[in-house]
Motif scaffolding. Structure first.
Motif, PDB file in Angstrom:
ATOM      1  N   ASN A  69       5.043  12.137   1.188  1.00 14.59           N
ATOM      2  CA  ASN A  69       6.041  11.484   1.249  1.00 14.59           C
ATOM      3  C   ASN A  69       6.148  10.429  -0.026  1.00 14.59           C
ATOM      4  OD1 ASN A  69       9.075  10.880   2.086  1.00 14.59           O
ATOM      5  ND2 ASN A  69       7.980   8.748   1.953  1.00 14.59           N
ATOM      6  N   ALA A  70       5.025   9.586   0.001  1.00 16.55           N
ATOM      7  CA  ALA A  70       5.170   8.303  -0.712  1.00 16.55           C
ATOM      8  C   ALA A  70       5.356   8.529  -2.087  1.00 16.55           C
ATOM      9  CB  ALA A  70       3.920   7.547  -0.376  1.00 16.55           C
ATOM     10  N   GLY A  71       6.192   7.712  -2.787  1.00 18.31           N
ATOM     11  CA  GLY A  71       6.750   8.098  -4.152  1.00 18.31           C
ATOM     12  C   GLY A  71       5.966   7.404  -5.138  1.00 18.31           C
ATOM     13  N   ASN A  90      11.351  -5.011  -0.961  1.00 21.16           N
ATOM     14  CA  ASN A  90      10.491  -5.356  -1.878  1.00 21.16           C
ATOM     15  C   ASN A  90       9.115  -4.913  -1.811  1.00 21.16           C
ATOM     16  OD1 ASN A  90      10.145  -6.583  -4.516  1.00 21.16           O
ATOM     17  ND2 ASN A  90       9.978  -8.617  -3.456  1.00 21.16           N
ATOM     18  N   TYR A  91       8.984  -3.639  -2.171  1.00 18.61           N
ATOM     19  CA  TYR A  91       7.415  -3.344  -2.386  1.00 18.61           C
ATOM     20  C   TYR A  91       7.596  -2.244  -3.149  1.00 18.61           C
ATOM     21  CZ  TYR A  91       8.211   0.680   0.852  1.00 18.61           C
ATOM     22  OH  TYR A  91       8.680   2.140   1.324  1.00 18.61           O
ATOM     23  N   SER A  92       6.538  -1.441  -3.753  1.00 18.13           N
ATOM     24  CA  SER A  92       6.299  -0.520  -4.599  1.00 18.13           C
ATOM     25  C   SER A  92       7.577   0.198  -4.918  1.00 18.13           C
ATOM     26  CB  SER A  92       5.092  -0.078  -4.906  1.00 18.13           C
ATOM     27  OG  SER A  92       4.587   0.538  -3.686  1.00 18.13           O
ATOM     28  N   PHE A  93       7.866   1.093  -3.731  1.00 18.78           N
ATOM     29  CA  PHE A  93       8.819   1.799  -3.841  1.00 18.78           C
ATOM     30  C   PHE A  93      10.347   1.325  -4.321  1.00 18.78           C
ATOM     31  CE2 PHE A  93      12.512   4.592  -3.114  1.00 18.78           C
ATOM     32  CZ  PHE A  93      12.005   5.937  -3.328  1.00 18.78           C
ATOM     33  N   GLY A  94      10.604   0.445  -3.529  1.00 15.79           N
ATOM     34  CA  GLY A  94      11.860  -0.285  -3.940  1.00 15.79           C
ATOM     35  C   GLY A  94      11.896  -0.787  -5.446  1.00 15.79           C
ATOM     36  N   ALA A 143      10.045   7.549  12.773  1.00 18.00           N
ATOM     37  CA  ALA A 143      10.820   8.978  12.857  1.00 18.00           C
ATOM     38  C   ALA A 143      10.378   9.908  11.688  1.00 18.00           C
ATOM     39  CB  ALA A 143      12.345   8.770  12.598  1.00 18.00           C
ATOM     40  N   LEU A 144       9.984   9.335  10.267  1.00 17.85           N
ATOM     41  CA  LEU A 144       9.497   9.868   9.075  1.00 17.85           C
ATOM     42  C   LEU A 144       8.230  10.709   9.466  1.00 17.85           C
ATOM     43  CD1 LEU A 144      11.750   7.764   8.384  1.00 17.85           C
ATOM     44  CD2 LEU A 144      10.707   7.511   6.227  1.00 17.85           C
ATOM     45  N   GLY A 145       7.432  10.148  10.174  1.00 18.67           N
ATOM     46  CA  GLY A 145       6.086  10.356  10.323  1.00 18.67           C
ATOM     47  C   GLY A 145       5.910  11.482  11.249  1.00 18.67           C
ATOM     48  N   VAL A 189       3.707   7.929   4.230  1.00 16.34           N
ATOM     49  CA  VAL A 189       5.047   7.702   3.835  1.00 16.34           C
ATOM     50  C   VAL A 189       5.299   6.766   2.754  1.00 16.34           C
ATOM     51  CG1 VAL A 189       7.120   7.079   4.983  1.00 16.34           C
ATOM     52  CG2 VAL A 189       6.049   8.885   5.907  1.00 16.34           C
ATOM     53  N   HIS A 190       4.580   5.603   3.394  1.00 15.68           N
ATOM     54  CA  HIS A 190       4.543   4.328   2.493  1.00 15.68           C
ATOM     55  C   HIS A 190       3.845   4.161   1.207  1.00 15.68           C
ATOM     56  CE1 HIS A 190       4.179  -0.124   1.852  1.00 15.68           C
ATOM     57  NE2 HIS A 190       5.439  -0.166   2.861  1.00 15.68           N
ATOM     58  N   SER A 191       4.888   3.903  -0.011  1.00 15.05           N
ATOM     59  CA  SER A 191       3.864   3.897  -1.098  1.00 15.05           C
ATOM     60  C   SER A 191       2.723   2.922  -1.367  1.00 15.05           C
ATOM     61  CB  SER A 191       5.327   3.463  -2.351  1.00 15.05           C
ATOM     62  OG  SER A 191       5.590   4.376  -2.675  1.00 15.05           O
ATOM     63  N   SER A 209       8.519  11.896  -6.985  1.00 13.46           N
ATOM     64  CA  SER A 209       8.068  10.532  -7.447  1.00 13.46           C
ATOM     65  C   SER A 209       9.276   9.364  -7.502  1.00 13.46           C
ATOM     66  CB  SER A 209       7.820  10.641  -8.851  1.00 13.46           C
ATOM     67  OG  SER A 209       8.751  10.652  -9.790  1.00 13.46           O
ATOM     68  N   ASN A 210       9.181   8.338  -7.349  1.00 12.52           N
ATOM     69  CA  ASN A 210      10.288   7.359  -7.293  1.00 12.52           C
ATOM     70  C   ASN A 210      11.388   7.632  -8.361  1.00 12.52           C
ATOM     71  OD1 ASN A 210       8.733   6.471  -4.989  1.00 12.52           O
ATOM     72  ND2 ASN A 210       7.931   4.604  -6.326  1.00 12.52           N
ATOM     73  N   TRP A 211      10.696   7.807  -9.443  1.00 16.88           N
ATOM     74  CA  TRP A 211      11.461   7.908 -10.665  1.00 16.88           C
ATOM     75  C   TRP A 211      12.346   9.220 -10.314  1.00 16.88           C
ATOM     76  CZ3 TRP A 211      12.485  12.038 -14.048  1.00 16.88           C
ATOM     77  CH2 TRP A 211      13.255  11.588 -15.272  1.00 16.88           C
TER      78      TRP A 211
HETATM   79  C1  BEZ Z   1       7.713   5.054  -0.018  1.00 15.14           C
HETATM   80  O1  BEZ Z   1       7.424   4.039   0.302  1.00 15.14           O
HETATM   81  O2  BEZ Z   1       7.264   5.783  -0.928  1.00 15.14           O
HETATM   82  C2  BEZ Z   1       8.956   5.798   0.497  1.00 15.14           C
HETATM   83  C3  BEZ Z   1       9.222   5.298   1.919  1.00 15.14           C
HETATM   84  C4  BEZ Z   1      10.307   6.145   2.908  1.00 15.14           C
HETATM   85  C5  BEZ Z   1      11.144   6.895   2.053  1.00 15.14           C
HETATM   86  C6  BEZ Z   1      10.841   7.241   0.738  1.00 15.14           C
HETATM   87  C7  BEZ Z   1       9.953   6.588  -0.101  1.00 15.14           C
END
Ligand code: BEZ
Length: 390
Positions: free
Chosen positions: A125-127, A172-176, A43-45, A102-104, A146-148
């Motif tokens: 998207n990817a932060g 448990n991947y880079s974004f998280g 849905a994000l894409g 979308v995915h970091s 950015s994720n921060w």
């Molecule tokens: C990410 O992987 O960077 C991400 C995915 C979904 C929402 C926000 C960030």
């Protein structure tokens, strides 16, 4: 190397001097979309893509005078498939500009290739911190966050609410991982204690055992990263486990973004921080939300706004170089000087090419994302390790 760059290198010195070869010849501009169209982030894409096409349509389907040709690849949010997917767009489809993902984890794999190929890239998207941090590059810009930026400000919010003992739970991947690190930085600085960190493999959505553990730990609050379909399920499971009214949930805004309808009453009261909210009271937001609803039948969200802004950013910059994507130095300078009156509020790029933007404090009330205030005004990512930041 992109099509326009190849053609450009084959062009005569005279045509170089005359410049703007491609605008003059009106060659189509090929825009690559490296986005998830299947899986938990589909849905994000789709929202990013639909918003990009909507805005492009309003601009006559042209950028810098050149007709747009879209080339989409489903990246499946799978980092292992990212090198092949990126190469397919750059070397196979010879896109002029790459956008997504979308995915970091996909973004990290993509960075290695676009830095080498020097493909003009807009991360939608990817932060992942490294995109505009350690791996920052002149040819890479990010129109999202950015994720921060989306996680650090939430620590102060939680502490101000008197929640001093927290459990963290995340994919448990880079974004998280980066989101939690940013949160912890602010939380421990302010005197907060992390009771437990619960890492869930991506894209797993079996939360029952973890929720029982949270119930027994009895923290003051839980700070979470989940997004898309996984976030919808987590929030419902949390409420079904009887935790909603006992241990308040906080997170970066992805926890409720685009899934509020699916979450229903389970989302009531959740506080999050993000660079956007549906209810932002500004003209561009109202106009965009109405147009997106009319075109798709769906509500716009932060992902759609990233798509909207990506096309506006490209339109401003490509107009300045009259569509000549081979004039990369000038195009980069034009991108660096972009200013947007975005649905999210004022937008400009930092030296590391990440947006400088407000981070809003939001709370779900009556099924709606309300804005309580600005958690961090004109937040700029610290861009650790970025050589472009002196
Ligand atoms: C990410 O992987 O960077 C991400 C995915 C979904 C929402 C926000 C960030």
């Amino acid at each position: 190397m992109s099509l326009s760059r190849r053609t450009f290198l084959g062009a005569t010195a005279a045509s170089f001097a005359a410049g703007r070869v491609f605008a003059a010849s009106k060659a189509k501009i090929r825009i690559g979309l490296l986005l998830p169209y299947s899986g938990t982030y589909a849905a994000l894409g789709n929202n990013i893509t639909d918003a990009m096409k909507l805005v492009a349509g309003k601009l006559g389907n042209k950028l810098g005078g050149r007709e747009i040709e879209w080339v989409a690849v489903d990246d499946e949010s799978d980092p292992a498939k990212a090198p092949a997917n990126v190469n397919k767009l750059i070397s196979g489809e010879k896109v002029d500009i790459l956008t997504g993902p979308v995915h970091s984890g996909v973004a990290m794999a993509m960075m290695q290739i676009v830095r080498q190929e020097k493909t003009l890239t807009i991360v939608t998207n990817a932060g992942a911190q490294a995109v505009t941090g350690q791996l920052c590059a002149p040819n890479v810009f990010r129109t999202s966050f950015s994720n921060w930026q989306t996680s650090y400000p939430c620590a102060e919010v939680m502490l101000k609410d008197g929640r001093k003992k927290a459990v963290l739970m995340f994919w448990n991947y880079s974004f998280g991982q980066e989101s939690m690190a940013a949160f912890k930085e602010g939380y421990s600085k302010g005197g907060g204690t992390i009771v437990k960190e619960i890492a869930v493999p991506f894209p797993q959505t079996e939360f029952q055992a973890n929720l029982s553990e949270i119930a027994s730990l009895k923290p003051d609050a839980v700070f979470v990263f989940f997004a898309g379909a996984g976030a919808a399920k987590f929030v419902k499971d949390y409420a079904d486990a009887g935790l909603r009214d006992k241990i308040p949930l906080y997170g970066s805004g992805f926890l409720t973004e685009g899934v509020l309808g699916a979450q229903g009453a389970a989302a009531e009261g959740i506080k999050t921080t993000l660079h956007y909210a549906d209810s932002l009271d500004n003209g561009p937001n109202k106009k965009f939300r109405a147009a997106f609803k009319e075109a798709t039948g769906r509500e716009a969200d932060v992902y759609a706004v990233a798509g909207h802004d990506t096309v506006h950013v490209l339109a401003q910059a490509l107009d300045k170089v009259q569509g000549d994507t081979s004039a990369q130095k000038e195009l980069i300078a034009a991108l660096e000087s972009v200013r947007l009156d975005s649905p999210r509020g004022p937008f400009r790029f930092s030296k590391a090419h990440n947006p400088i933007q407000n981070i809003y404090l939001r709370q779900v009330k009556g099924g709606k994302e309300t804005v309580i205030g600005i958690a961090q005004k004109e937040a700029e990512d610290p861009a650790f390790g970025c050589a472009m930041v002196k």
